[in-house]
Design a protein around this motif. Structure first.
Motif, PDB file in Angstrom:
ATOM      1  N   ARG A 243       0.875  -1.177  -0.004  1.00 57.07           N
ATOM      2  CA  ARG A 243      -0.072   0.136   0.108  1.00 57.07           C
ATOM      3  C   ARG A 243       0.705   1.231  -0.138  1.00 57.07           C
ATOM      4  N   GLY A 244       0.444   2.382  -0.833  1.00 59.90           N
ATOM      5  CA  GLY A 244       1.038   3.495  -0.584  1.00 59.90           C
ATOM      6  C   GLY A 244       2.071   3.833  -1.545  1.00 59.90           C
ATOM      7  N   PHE A 245       2.659   3.251  -2.576  1.00 60.14           N
ATOM      8  CA  PHE A 245       3.551   3.275  -3.363  1.00 60.14           C
ATOM      9  C   PHE A 245       3.503   2.636  -4.870  1.00 60.14           C
ATOM     10  N   VAL A 246       4.523   2.666  -5.688  1.00 61.05           N
ATOM     11  CA  VAL A 246       4.551   2.052  -7.021  1.00 61.05           C
ATOM     12  C   VAL A 246       5.798   1.327  -6.911  1.00 61.05           C
ATOM     13  N   THR A 247       5.734   0.011  -7.606  1.00 62.42           N
ATOM     14  CA  THR A 247       6.675  -0.900  -7.663  1.00 62.42           C
ATOM     15  C   THR A 247       6.964  -1.022  -9.300  1.00 62.42           C
ATOM     16  N   LEU A 248       8.309  -1.067  -9.667  1.00 65.54           N
ATOM     17  CA  LEU A 248       8.825  -1.196 -10.980  1.00 65.54           C
ATOM     18  C   LEU A 248       9.902  -2.326 -11.011  1.00 65.54           C
ATOM     19  N   THR A 249       9.659  -3.234 -11.779  1.00 64.31           N
ATOM     20  CA  THR A 249      10.648  -4.507 -11.875  1.00 64.31           C
ATOM     21  C   THR A 249      11.108  -4.448 -13.216  1.00 64.31           C
ATOM     22  N   TYR A 250      12.500  -4.411 -13.683  1.00 64.37           N
ATOM     23  CA  TYR A 250      12.971  -4.119 -14.838  1.00 64.37           C
ATOM     24  C   TYR A 250      13.828  -5.320 -15.159  1.00 64.37           C
ATOM     25  N   MET A 251      13.901  -6.158 -15.881  1.00 64.14           N
ATOM     26  CA  MET A 251      14.486  -7.202 -16.209  1.00 64.14           C
ATOM     27  C   MET A 251      15.590  -7.380 -17.313  1.00 64.14           C
ATOM     28  N   LEU A 252      16.962  -7.545 -17.067  1.00 63.10           N
ATOM     29  CA  LEU A 252      18.036  -7.648 -17.750  1.00 63.10           C
ATOM     30  C   LEU A 252      18.245  -9.000 -18.432  1.00 63.10           C
TER      31      LEU A 252
ATOM     32  N   VAL B  21       3.952 -12.006 -17.598  1.00 61.45           N
ATOM     33  CA  VAL B  21       5.439 -12.337 -17.624  1.00 61.45           C
ATOM     34  C   VAL B  21       6.308 -11.071 -18.117  1.00 61.45           C
ATOM     35  N   VAL B  22       7.132 -10.852 -17.264  1.00 61.09           N
ATOM     36  CA  VAL B  22       8.269  -9.972 -17.852  1.00 61.09           C
ATOM     37  C   VAL B  22       9.496 -10.515 -18.071  1.00 61.09           C
ATOM     38  N   GLU B  23       9.889 -10.287 -19.081  1.00 61.84           N
ATOM     39  CA  GLU B  23      10.963 -10.954 -19.747  1.00 61.84           C
ATOM     40  C   GLU B  23      12.294  -9.892 -20.034  1.00 61.84           C
ATOM     41  N   ALA B  24      13.265 -10.326 -20.419  1.00 62.16           N
ATOM     42  CA  ALA B  24      14.600  -9.702 -20.617  1.00 62.16           C
ATOM     43  C   ALA B  24      14.221  -8.554 -21.461  1.00 62.16           C
ATOM     44  N   GLY B  25      14.524  -7.295 -20.834  1.00 63.86           N
ATOM     45  CA  GLY B  25      14.367  -6.091 -21.730  1.00 63.86           C
ATOM     46  C   GLY B  25      13.152  -5.454 -21.180  1.00 63.86           C
ATOM     47  N   GLY B  26      12.222  -6.098 -20.488  1.00 63.25           N
ATOM     48  CA  GLY B  26      10.693  -5.585 -20.204  1.00 63.25           C
ATOM     49  C   GLY B  26      10.728  -5.102 -18.915  1.00 63.25           C
ATOM     50  N   ALA B  27       9.672  -4.179 -18.616  1.00 68.41           N
ATOM     51  CA  ALA B  27       9.361  -3.577 -17.393  1.00 68.41           C
ATOM     52  C   ALA B  27       8.005  -3.963 -16.979  1.00 68.41           C
TER      53      ALA B  27
ATOM     54  N   ALA C 232      -7.039   4.012  -6.872  1.00 67.81           N
ATOM     55  CA  ALA C 232      -7.278   2.668  -6.967  1.00 67.81           C
ATOM     56  C   ALA C 232      -5.808   1.957  -7.532  1.00 67.81           C
ATOM     57  N   ALA C 233      -5.890   0.627  -7.207  1.00 63.38           N
ATOM     58  CA  ALA C 233      -4.529   0.204  -7.554  1.00 63.38           C
ATOM     59  C   ALA C 233      -4.683  -0.025  -9.242  1.00 63.38           C
ATOM     60  N   ASP C 234      -3.262  -0.201  -9.680  1.00 64.15           N
ATOM     61  CA  ASP C 234      -3.164  -0.406 -11.333  1.00 64.15           C
ATOM     62  C   ASP C 234      -1.999  -1.151 -11.579  1.00 64.15           C
ATOM     63  N   TRP C 235      -1.858  -1.793 -12.666  1.00 63.59           N
ATOM     64  CA  TRP C 235      -0.730  -2.548 -13.064  1.00 63.59           C
ATOM     65  C   TRP C 235      -0.576  -2.466 -14.853  1.00 63.59           C
ATOM     66  N   ALA C 236       0.756  -2.668 -15.215  1.00 68.87           N
ATOM     67  CA  ALA C 236       0.862  -2.836 -16.608  1.00 68.87           C
ATOM     68  C   ALA C 236       2.138  -3.273 -16.730  1.00 68.87           C
ATOM     69  N   ASP C 237       2.268  -4.135 -17.958  1.00 71.80           N
ATOM     70  CA  ASP C 237       3.595  -4.852 -18.376  1.00 71.80           C
ATOM     71  C   ASP C 237       3.779  -4.403 -19.718  1.00 71.80           C
ATOM     72  N   TYR C 238       5.209  -3.814 -19.869  1.00 70.28           N
ATOM     73  CA  TYR C 238       5.713  -3.542 -21.110  1.00 70.28           C
ATOM     74  C   TYR C 238       6.750  -4.218 -21.570  1.00 70.28           C
ATOM     75  N   PRO C 239       6.749  -5.039 -22.579  1.00 71.94           N
ATOM     76  CA  PRO C 239       7.909  -5.758 -23.116  1.00 71.94           C
ATOM     77  C   PRO C 239       8.802  -4.669 -23.789  1.00 71.94           C
ATOM     78  N   GLN C 240       9.895  -5.307 -24.168  1.00 68.79           N
ATOM     79  CA  GLN C 240      11.365  -4.480 -24.473  1.00 68.79           C
ATOM     80  C   GLN C 240      10.881  -3.447 -25.780  1.00 68.79           C
ATOM     81  N   HIS C 241       9.992  -3.880 -26.743  1.00 68.90           N
ATOM     82  CA  HIS C 241       9.678  -3.054 -27.770  1.00 68.90           C
ATOM     83  C   HIS C 241       8.834  -1.780 -27.479  1.00 68.90           C
ATOM     84  N   LYS C 242       8.299  -1.888 -26.292  1.00 64.30           N
ATOM     85  CA  LYS C 242       7.518  -0.915 -25.884  1.00 64.30           C
ATOM     86  C   LYS C 242       8.335   0.319 -25.118  1.00 64.30           C
ATOM     87  N   LEU C 243       9.615   0.038 -24.983  1.00 61.18           N
ATOM     88  CA  LEU C 243      10.468   0.960 -24.348  1.00 61.18           C
ATOM     89  C   LEU C 243      10.865   2.169 -25.346  1.00 61.18           C
ATOM     90  N   GLY C 244      11.282   3.259 -24.894  1.00 63.75           N
ATOM     91  CA  GLY C 244      11.913   4.222 -25.714  1.00 63.75           C
ATOM     92  C   GLY C 244      13.250   3.852 -26.098  1.00 63.75           C
TER      93      GLY C 244
END
Length: 275
Positions: free
Chosen positions: A61-70, A85-91, A130-142
């Protein structure tokens, strides 16, 4: 003129979840909260015994988590029914806000598991959204590509590249900068008051100072960064504007006061955390 580096730190060995071995870089005795950044962990092992137990269901509760995979693959499931599922290069971005229960479990039984988890604070006015979530594969990164380096924009924007994760109130910026041998580049300042750089591979020269793998440096807000590499190297740059509010933390809950922490614990125990 003040030096661009205002502090140098190394993480400490730690365990989290069901015994995952990691390095705690931010939120350890030498380096506490770096407003708005609450915690930075690096996990890196090719020994499945170090990571296979993962992070079973637990509340936030109270913050944001960001997982970034190498390297490797991590599966997310939460109490709102999200899976991915977050894979290499994804967040993977999760706004816990008023509450969520989630699990992050390895989707592999061997091989290298390498990545980061960052905790980013939310201002009081947004902690009970409200809580929220999103998965961004590598091709979605700038992505900015040059002959001898590339910049992956995970959060915020840099030059003409825009990352998928935005927290504009804090002007949150997260870059993964990958350098080939003999690379040189300049990273311009966006003037965020909190600015940190972590070397996750190789070694780099930063404005004339040599930095080794595993070092995190605090930076002043104004100077541009002159990076040079003699070998393959990688750094993560974090920048953001401080929230400037009291931080009260108890494990997976981060609020503004002990009373709010006690309420979060009661809500979790009563099954109301995700309401």
């Amino acid at each position: 003129m003040a030096h661009v580096i205002t502090g140098r730190y190394r993480g400490i060995p730690a365990q989290d979840g069901a015994g995952v071995k990691l390095t705690r870089v931010i939120n350890q005795p030498q380096l506490r909260h770096q407003d708005p950044f609450l915690m930075l962990d690096e996990f890196r092992s090719d020994n499945p015994n170090d990571y296979i137990a993962g992070f079973p269901p637990h509340p936030h509760r109270g913050f944001v988590t960001l997982t970034y995979m190498l390297a490797g693959r991590m599966e997310h499931k939460d109490s709102n029914g999200n899976t991915g599922v977050v894979e290499a290069g994804g967040a993977q971005w999760m706004k816990a806000a008023r509450g969520i229960i989630h699990a992050e479990m390895p989707k592999q039984e061997d091989g290298l598991m390498w990545g980061f988890q960052l905790w980013l604070n939310l201002p009081a006015a947004r902690k009970m959204e409200a809580a929220d979530w999103a998965d961004y594969p590598q091709h979605k990164l700038g992505l900015i590509e040059r002959d001898n380096y590339e910049i992956r924009v995970i959060a915020g924007s840099y030059e003409d590249a825009v990352g998928p994760i935005q927290q504009p109130e804090q002007e949150f910026l997260m870059l993964d900068v990958r350098l080939q041998p003999q690379a040189e580049l300049e990273l311009s300042s966006q003037q965020q008051q909190t600015r940190l750089l972590y070397v996750y591979q190789g070694q780099v020269s930063l404005n004339g100072s040599q930095l080794e793998r595993g070092e995190l440096v605090r930076l002043n807000a104004t100077d541009n960064l002159q990076l040079q590499s003699s070998e393959l190297a990688g750094v993560v740059l974090l920048a953001g504007q401080p929230i400037g509010e009291p931080i009260s933390q108890y494990g997976p809950f981060v609020m503004n006061s002990p009373a709010e922490i006690e309420q979060a614990i009661r809500d979790y125990q009563a099954g109301r955390l995700t309401g």
